[in-house]
Design an enzyme around this catalytic site. Structure first.
Site, PDB file in Angstrom:
ATOM      1  N   GLU A  74       0.867  -1.172   0.000  1.00  0.00           N
ATOM      2  CA  GLU A  74       0.000   0.000   0.000  1.00  0.00           C
ATOM      3  C   GLU A  74       0.904   1.222   0.000  1.00  0.00           C
ATOM      4  O   GLU A  74       1.981   1.203   0.591  1.00  0.00           O
ATOM      5  CB  GLU A  74      -0.899   0.057   1.247  1.00  0.00           C
ATOM      6  CG  GLU A  74      -2.020  -0.952   1.259  1.00  0.00           C
ATOM      7  CD  GLU A  74      -1.619  -2.299   1.835  1.00  0.00           C
ATOM      8  OE1 GLU A  74      -2.382  -3.259   1.657  1.00  0.00           O
ATOM      9  OE2 GLU A  74      -0.524  -2.405   2.445  1.00  0.00           O
ATOM     10  N   TYR A 110       7.402   2.668  -7.888  1.00  0.00           N
ATOM     11  CA  TYR A 110       6.745   1.371  -7.991  1.00  0.00           C
ATOM     12  C   TYR A 110       6.253   1.103  -9.421  1.00  0.00           C
ATOM     13  O   TYR A 110       6.410  -0.003  -9.935  1.00  0.00           O
ATOM     14  CB  TYR A 110       5.581   1.261  -7.004  1.00  0.00           C
ATOM     15  CG  TYR A 110       5.999   1.379  -5.559  1.00  0.00           C
ATOM     16  CD1 TYR A 110       7.135   0.742  -5.074  1.00  0.00           C
ATOM     17  CD2 TYR A 110       5.253   2.132  -4.667  1.00  0.00           C
ATOM     18  CE1 TYR A 110       7.515   0.853  -3.744  1.00  0.00           C
ATOM     19  CE2 TYR A 110       5.625   2.246  -3.328  1.00  0.00           C
ATOM     20  CZ  TYR A 110       6.757   1.612  -2.885  1.00  0.00           C
ATOM     21  OH  TYR A 110       7.125   1.729  -1.570  1.00  0.00           O
TER      22      TYR A 110
END
Length: 161
Positions: free
Chosen positions: A115, A127
């Site tokens: 998360e 990411y």
């Protein structure tokens, strides 16, 4: 044309398991990196639970960063990855993700979950460039400074066999 090495490729470092005795040393970095940092108890509990955790140190002893991840059935959940402010934007987050992926491969794990705060666009960019996909959103997941809550983006990376 040959380009200069990125600092993360050029700087000598060591990596070792994160231990409970390291927690007081990393807390100033945790506090500097996040508006709502993990507590010492969060780190101690994660280490005591046997989660995978690694500490990266420069050859001169400076703390570069750390990560903690919780293994599951065929998967790993990245709980915390932090690069010390003085080492940010030098490729260290990718280096740590590479090390986490190597750990996963050694255990036959093929899915990585995490998360990230919706406001943390720098981390989201890292990411996404690494190959993660946004797969969901968790409303009011994170505590926010001032007592509110902030949504999290759920991201996943599937490792090829």
């Amino acid at each position: 044309m040959k380009t200069a090495l990125a600092p993360a490729e050029a700087l000598a470092f060591t990596a070792r398991p994160l231990r409970a005795a390291d927690v007081p040393r990393l807390m100033p970095t945790e506090r500097a990196a996040y508006s709502v940092p993990w507590t010492e108890g969060n780190f101690i509990d994660s280490i005591a639970a046997g989660y995978h955790a690694e500490l990266l140190l420069a050859a001169d002893g400076r703390l570069i960063g750390y990560w903690l991840a919780m293994p599951g059935v065929d998967e790993m959940h990245l709980l915390n990855i932090t690069v010390a402010p003085e080492f940010q934007r030098q490729g260290w987050a990718v280096r740590m993700l590479d090390r986490l992926i190597a750990c996963m491969r050694s255990q036959g794990l093929n899915q990585l979950w995490l998360e990230v705060r919706v406001s943390n666009t720098r981390a989201q960019d890292v990411y996404l460039r690494y190959g993660f996909a946004q797969v969901g959103r968790r409303p009011a997941y994170y505590p926010a400074a001032g007592g509110g809550r902030e949504d999290a983006l759920l991201m996943s990376l599937e490792l090829p066999a």
